[in-house]
Design a protein around this motif. Structure first.
Motif, PDB file in Angstrom:
ATOM      1  N   LEU A 120       0.792  -1.230   0.000  1.00 54.31           N
ATOM      2  CA  LEU A 120       0.000   0.000   0.000  1.00 54.31           C
ATOM      3  C   LEU A 120       0.823   1.278   0.000  1.00 54.31           C
ATOM      4  O   LEU A 120       0.242   2.369  -0.053  1.00 54.31           O
ATOM      5  N   ILE A 121       2.146   1.174   0.054  1.00 54.82           N
ATOM      6  CA  ILE A 121       2.949   2.401   0.086  1.00 54.82           C
ATOM      7  C   ILE A 121       3.731   2.561  -1.224  1.00 54.82           C
ATOM      8  O   ILE A 121       3.311   3.315  -2.107  1.00 54.82           O
ATOM      9  N   GLY A 122       4.832   1.855  -1.394  1.00 54.45           N
ATOM     10  CA  GLY A 122       5.679   2.036  -2.577  1.00 54.45           C
ATOM     11  C   GLY A 122       4.976   1.851  -3.913  1.00 54.45           C
ATOM     12  O   GLY A 122       5.103   2.690  -4.816  1.00 54.45           O
ATOM     13  N   PRO A 123       4.217   0.775  -4.112  1.00 57.89           N
ATOM     14  CA  PRO A 123       3.586   0.548  -5.416  1.00 57.89           C
ATOM     15  C   PRO A 123       2.644   1.652  -5.869  1.00 57.89           C
ATOM     16  O   PRO A 123       2.392   1.804  -7.069  1.00 57.89           O
ATOM     17  N   VAL A 124       2.122   2.442  -4.927  1.00 56.69           N
ATOM     18  CA  VAL A 124       1.216   3.535  -5.286  1.00 56.69           C
ATOM     19  C   VAL A 124       1.927   4.561  -6.166  1.00 56.69           C
ATOM     20  O   VAL A 124       1.286   5.279  -6.955  1.00 56.69           O
ATOM     21  N   GLU A 125       3.244   4.637  -6.070  1.00 57.47           N
ATOM     22  CA  GLU A 125       4.011   5.556  -6.928  1.00 57.47           C
ATOM     23  C   GLU A 125       3.705   5.346  -8.406  1.00 57.47           C
ATOM     24  O   GLU A 125       3.749   6.295  -9.206  1.00 57.47           O
ATOM     25  N   LEU A 200      -1.756  -1.610 -12.877  1.00 56.60           N
ATOM     26  CA  LEU A 200      -1.692  -2.675 -11.882  1.00 56.60           C
ATOM     27  C   LEU A 200      -0.400  -3.476 -11.970  1.00 56.60           C
ATOM     28  O   LEU A 200       0.252  -3.745 -10.954  1.00 56.60           O
ATOM     29  N   LEU A 201       0.000  -3.879 -13.177  1.00 60.71           N
ATOM     30  CA  LEU A 201       1.129  -4.799 -13.316  1.00 60.71           C
ATOM     31  C   LEU A 201       2.466  -4.156 -12.955  1.00 60.71           C
ATOM     32  O   LEU A 201       3.267  -4.761 -12.232  1.00 60.71           O
ATOM     33  N   PRO A 202       2.771  -2.913 -13.398  1.00 59.67           N
ATOM     34  CA  PRO A 202       3.978  -2.273 -12.877  1.00 59.67           C
ATOM     35  C   PRO A 202       3.937  -2.090 -11.364  1.00 59.67           C
ATOM     36  O   PRO A 202       4.966  -2.214 -10.690  1.00 59.67           O
ATOM     37  N   ALA A 203       2.737  -1.810 -10.813  1.00 58.98           N
ATOM     38  CA  ALA A 203       2.623  -1.658  -9.359  1.00 58.98           C
ATOM     39  C   ALA A 203       2.929  -2.972  -8.647  1.00 58.98           C
ATOM     40  O   ALA A 203       3.598  -2.983  -7.607  1.00 58.98           O
ATOM     41  N   LEU A 204       2.472  -4.090  -9.206  1.00 57.97           N
ATOM     42  CA  LEU A 204       2.770  -5.392  -8.605  1.00 57.97           C
ATOM     43  C   LEU A 204       4.259  -5.714  -8.704  1.00 57.97           C
ATOM     44  O   LEU A 204       4.836  -6.326  -7.797  1.00 57.97           O
ATOM     45  N   PHE A 205       4.892  -5.319  -9.804  1.00 59.62           N
ATOM     46  CA  PHE A 205       6.336  -5.522  -9.925  1.00 59.62           C
ATOM     47  C   PHE A 205       7.063  -4.705  -8.857  1.00 59.62           C
ATOM     48  O   PHE A 205       8.023  -5.183  -8.231  1.00 59.62           O
ATOM     49  N   HIS A 206       6.607  -3.479  -8.646  1.00 60.71           N
ATOM     50  CA  HIS A 206       7.186  -2.627  -7.599  1.00 60.71           C
ATOM     51  C   HIS A 206       6.993  -3.281  -6.227  1.00 60.71           C
ATOM     52  O   HIS A 206       7.901  -3.283  -5.385  1.00 60.71           O
TER      53      HIS A 206
END
Length: 270
Positions: A120-125, A200-206
């Motif tokens: 909930l923190i980094g991937p939101v970027e 979604l997918l770049p966020a999941l990679f993050h």
């Protein structure tokens, strides 16, 4: 405008933490990844991106933009990269670092609680970096060039954290980290493009890259992911080295959102 607003918000909040550390800690607790002011700084790319989408397209535009979280279909090879790429890279890096047998959380079941802030923190970027900035850059540049530009700003945006005690970056060297930021941006790009513009997918990679269960691999992981990024570009060079003609990859809103059924422009008119 996106990059400027992201840095004003992010660096401004981190400057508050650096200059008024005692006052902030008295209210919000010790400076760390869980400090609310630090979290708000981490959210600055998302705040900037959503603010600009709202300014250009209003609430309906923001809702259309967020629908890109529902894009998840892509070729199986990119799912392999998403699911296995980061764990393999992390363990190879830890092996080079001599820390492959060290589990970073004790007791081990604490990892389940740690997964929540990691998600909930980094991937939101990525709402900003790969949801707004990269599609707009791909109007003018190849996916590789667009990814590297995003990576440069992404890496520099982290710079104040290296001076801030209580952050992971405080113990790292900026040079290898900057290389790693470039590499991760390149690795996230085909995930977003192969899925028709997914956020979604770049966020999941993050999320994978920030995973709390991986052993410590700094600074080696930056070099390992840089090699992986080069391989991905070489194996996917037709898509990475040519400007895309797919409007879904250069639009911020979901396609066909205009009254005529055509994709609406995603930058405010000059």
């Amino acid at each position: 405008m996106f990059f400027a607003l992201t840095f004003v918000i992010g660096w401004g909040l981190l400057a508050v933490l650096l200059v008024f550390t005692e006052q902030v800690e008295a209210v919000f607790g010790a400076v760390s990844y869980y400090n609310p002011v630090f979290i708000l700084a981490v959210y600055s790319p998302a705040i900037a991106g959503l603010a600009l989408v709202w300014r250009c397209h209003g609430v309906r535009g923001v809702l259309s933009f967020l629908r890109r979280f529902g894009l998840w279909r892509m070729p199986a090879i990119w799912w392999v990269l998403l699911v296995l790429g980061v764990p393999v890279g992390k363990y190879v890096s830890a092996a080079l670092n001599g820390t492959v047998t060290e589990f970073p959380i004790s007791p081990w079941y604490g990892v389940f609680a740690a997964l929540i802030p990691a998600l909930l923190i980094g991937p939101v970027e990525e709402i900003g970096w790969h949801g707004v900035a990269r599609p707009l850059l791909q109007r003018r540049y190849t996916p590789l060039t667009s990814a590297l530009i995003v990576g440069v700003f992404w890496g520099l945006w982290h710079l104040p954290a290296f001076a801030l005690a209580g952050t992971e970056q405080h113990a790292w060297s900026f040079g290898p980290f900057f290389l790693g930021a470039l590499a991760l941006s390149v690795l996230m790009t085909p995930l977003g493009n192969a899925s028709g513009g997914s956020i979604l997918l770049p966020a999941l990679f993050h999320f994978q890259a920030n995973g709390p269960a991986w052993p410590e691999g700094q600074p080696w992981e930056n070099y390992v992911f840089a090699i992986a990024a080069v391989l991905v570009v070489l194996l996917n060079r037709n898509a990475m080295l040519r400007r895309t003609r797919d409007p879904a990859l250069t639009e911020v809103l979901m396609p066909a959102q205009g009254p005529s059924g055509r994709a609406r422009p995603t930058a405010c008119a000059p």
